[in-house]
Scaffold this active site. Structure first.
Site, PDB file in Angstrom:
ATOM      1  NE  ARG A  80      -8.647 -17.828   3.026  1.00 19.66           N
ATOM      2  CZ  ARG A  80      -8.630 -17.271   1.830  1.00 19.66           C
ATOM      3  NH1 ARG A  80      -9.676 -17.347   1.055  1.00 19.66           N
ATOM      4  NH2 ARG A  80      -7.565 -16.644   1.391  1.00 19.66           N
ATOM      5  CB  CYS A  84      -6.728 -31.874  11.222  1.00 22.06           C
ATOM      6  SG  CYS A  84      -6.034 -33.522  10.918  1.00 22.06           S
ATOM      7  CG  ASN A 118     -10.205 -21.102  -2.186  1.00 20.23           C
ATOM      8  OD1 ASN A 118     -10.775 -20.762  -3.217  1.00 20.23           O
ATOM      9  ND2 ASN A 118      -9.235 -20.395  -1.650  1.00 20.23           N
ATOM     10  CD  GLU A 119      -5.398 -19.577  -2.853  1.00 20.17           C
ATOM     11  OE1 GLU A 119      -5.227 -19.198  -1.680  1.00 20.17           O
ATOM     12  OE2 GLU A 119      -5.175 -18.849  -3.840  1.00 20.17           O
ATOM     13  CB  CYS A 126      -2.971 -32.730  15.006  1.00 20.67           C
ATOM     14  SG  CYS A 126      -3.883 -33.832  13.918  1.00 20.67           S
ATOM     15  CD  GLU A 276      -9.146 -16.910  -5.879  1.00 20.31           C
ATOM     16  OE1 GLU A 276      -8.360 -16.093  -5.363  1.00 20.31           O
ATOM     17  OE2 GLU A 276      -9.701 -17.813  -5.232  1.00 20.31           O
ATOM     18  CD  GLN A 325     -14.060  -4.356   5.900  1.00 17.23           C
ATOM     19  OE1 GLN A 325     -13.041  -4.171   6.563  1.00 17.23           O
ATOM     20  NE2 GLN A 325     -15.252  -3.950   6.296  1.00 17.23           N
TER      21      GLN A 325
END
Ligand code: GAL
Length: 646
Positions: A80, A84, A118-119, A126, A276, A325
């Site tokens: 994930r 860029c 997210n984070e 690049c 979280e 998992q």
């Protein structure tokens, strides 16, 4: 969930390919249904915008959508955060999915807030970022001449005659020109701030009245200026994992989440959320140890003690599929409630009665530690010594204060220092005129300021200053640094305290870095004991207006910083929230003269805590007098008798 007392669930933060399985083909049915079921049970929803995990159809469009690493390799699809942040095509796609979600859910009565992406993190090197960097530089410096001058490109013939000659840093040309390196780090940080802003703009328009947040990564994440990232959000949230695969060889250290909680609260000087909170044993390919009974509840209470007004556990049920998992939720893979569920359910019941006491009460710090992202970025380019670690030095100083039960804020160097009596500037390496002026004003108005080694070395273009060190802070500190000595790993010196103000006669170890100070009005508090600079000043104190400025030229550990900070607290008139019991964590939330004292026992055996007066333990409503015993991995929340009545 309802039975366990949950009131909020975060959803959909990685659900792009589920919401938009094919370009322009949206499916909200499953999410509508989930939100409705939650609503029917009185549970509200925070929606994540899913831009941290682009679907394969999007990334297959164009290889330049993928981030490039410092070594020039392009990230591949499969985890994930591959994107860029400056890619116009990615930004457009992100705007489209966010607009669409905001249109669908923006006014939904059960959606109370948004988490963007997210984070955020990871720098991209690049060609698209490099071009965006040129525009960023033009905005900052105006002309190429100014860039050449500020960076000192005369060195090694780097004088640029066109913007597009300026490269991004690369591991094949490392370390970069320090000016270029620092500006590139700032630019990367700004890239996420502007990426985030595009989503904020959409959500503000289409989803009025809902809060907007992002899940930060605590104190230890050092690639983004978190003050900037927080500025336009309504709320700071962060992800708290005290124990997982990646720290399983280190002893559990409750100081680290404490430091992160305090940093997150300080970013906006507001209550924060944990988005979280660890819910079980955690890891990706391996697994950290199972949190012992009581730990999950204790860690969640630790967040609340430090000012969290919301705690969301990650995750509800352990995934049977995907890369996580092994990242355990409250429920195991089978989905049946077990020991962890019961522990959290207990907390859910407690919170119901506690919330009215917590409302509006917050930690109130009189001590500020400066958190300088410029200094952090600069030291990432030139570390000076293998053991000179900005993060570790701040942590060391914080640890001493935390053990003494002193409430601490983490403050931007140009931030408002007026709430504090003691300000600590650890390794304030990059100092602008504005920052120097801010510190001078603070000391002149009666504040106590501690400045450590390697401060004031660089200007804000990362050039070494031309005056004697500590540069713009030299006059304020009443010293000049005559010489400095980078100690090889394992080598030590020692300092002897020579003033009644500072544990007279005691000695402490110095390691990593020793500066030989030449007083210029300051009085000497400690001297080196070894080597050719034995007998020369290591720590000094300057008196300035009503204030005091202490300069500590040696780096060291607890035996150096503990006596120093004790004397500083006393001079500054800062009282800790409790005295003694250094093996317990004691944190206060207060509102006016009402105080809630959280006493947390992070050990696997019971501990006693001696009370200074009579209290009520809000967790069970029982009065407590004399000494209270706190069980292993347990806590008490103490309110004065009259507070309780109120
Ligand atoms: C966080 C992230 C979550 C989950 C968790 C476990 O960093 O936001 O989505 O991945 O870590 O790895």
């Amino acid at each position: 969930m309802a039975e366990a007392g949950f009131t909020v669930v975060r959803l959909a933060e990685f659900a792009w390919s589920k919401i938009e399985p094919r370009p322009g083909d949206y499916d909200f049915e499953w999410l509508d249904r989930a939100i409705d079921i939650l609503a029917a049970h009185g549970i509200q929803v925070v929606l994540g915008t899913p831009t941290a995990s682009p679907p394969p159809w999007l990334m297959a469009r164009d290889p330049t959508l993928f981030r490039v690493l410092l070594d020039g390799r392009r990230v591949a699809f499969g985890l994930r955060r591959e994107y860029c942040p400056n890619h116009p095509g990615y930004r457009r796609a992100a705007q489209d999915i966010v607009s669409c979600m905001a249109e669908h859910y923006g006014q939904h009565p059960n959606v109370i807030g948004w988490q963007i992406d997210n984070e955020f993190g990871d720098r991209c090197y690049c060609p698209i970022c490099t071009t965006a960097f040129h525009a960023w530089l033009q905005e900052r410096y105006g002309t190429l001449d100014e860039v050449n001058q500020r960076w000192g490109t005369v060195f090694w013939s780097h004088h640029y005659t066109a913007w597009d000659q300026i490269p991004a840093p690369s591991s094949t040309a490392w370390p970069p020109n320090p000016g270029l390196g620092l500006d590139y780090s700032r630019f990367c940080s700004d890239s996420y701030v502007t990426f985030q802003q595009q989503q904020i703009d959409i959500l503000r328009e289409k989803s009025p009245g809902r809060f907007i947040t992002h899940n930060f990564m605590g104190f230890h994440y050092d690639q983004i200026n978190y003050f900037d990232l927080a500025a336009r959000l309504d709320l700071v949230a962060w992800d708290n994992y005290p124990s997982f695969q990646w720290n399983m060889d280190a002893p559990l250290d409750p100081t680290l989440p404490a430091l992160s909680h305090d940093t997150m609260r300080s970013l906006k000087q507001q209550p924060f959320w944990v988005m979280e909170q660890q819910a079980g044993p955690a890891g990706w390919d391996m697994l950290g140890p199972t949190p012992r009974p009581g730990k999950l509840r204790l860690w969640a209470y630790q967040a609340i003690a430090h000012g969290a007004d919301g705690v969301v556990f990650f995750r509800w049920r352990t995934a049977t599929v995907g890369a996580e998992q092994n990242w355990h939720g409250i429920l195991d893979h089978h989905g049946r409630p077990g020991r962890r569920y019961e522990e959290i359910r207990r907390m859910g019941a407690e919170i119901k009665t506690l919330s009215r006491y917590l409302e509006a009460a917050q930690p109130a710090a009189r001590v500020g530690i400066l958190l300088s992202y410029d200094s952090r970025f600069s030291l990432q380019l030139q570390r000076y010594n293998p053991n000179l670690d900005y993060t570790a030095i701040v942590r060391e100083i914080y640890r001493v204060l935390h053990r003494l039960h002193v409430t601490v804020d983490l403050v931007a160097p140009d931030g408002d220092l007026s709430p504090y009596r003691l300000v600590i500037a650890p390794v304030l390496h990059v100092v602008s005129e504005t920052v120097a002026e801010n510190l001078r004003r603070f000391a002149e108005q009666g504040g106590v300021l501690l400045v450590t080694a390697r401060s004031g070395v660089k200007d804000d273009a990362n050039r070494v200053v031309q005056q004697p060190l500590p540069g713009l802070l030299a006059e304020l500190c009443g010293i000049e640094i005559e010489e400095y000595d980078s100690l090889p790993p394992g080598a030590t010196n020692s300092v002897r305290f020579v003033s009644p103000w500072l544990a007279n006669g005691q000695t402490a170890e110095a390691h990593t870095w020793c500066e030989v100070l030449q007083p210029n009005g300051a009085e000497v508090l400690a001297e080196y004991q070894q080597d050719y600079y034995a007998g020369r000043p290591a720590i000094t104190m300057n008196h300035l207006g009503a204030g005091h400025v202490i300069y500590c030229g040696a780096l060291g550990g607890h035996d150096l910083f503990q006596p120093l900070l004790r004397s500083l607290l006393e001079t500054a008139g800062v009282a800790p929230v409790a005295v003694g019991s250094e093996d317990l964590e004691i944190v206060e939330r207060r509102q006016g003269d009402r105080s809630l004292l959280f006493v947390l026992n992070h050990h696997d055996e019971a501990k006693d805590f001696a009370l200074q007066s009579d209290y009520i333990n809000l967790l069970d409503g029982a009065p407590v007098k004399g000494t209270v015993q706190i069980g292993p991995n347990d806590l008490v929340i103490l309110a004065g008798q009259n507070n309780h009545e109120g």
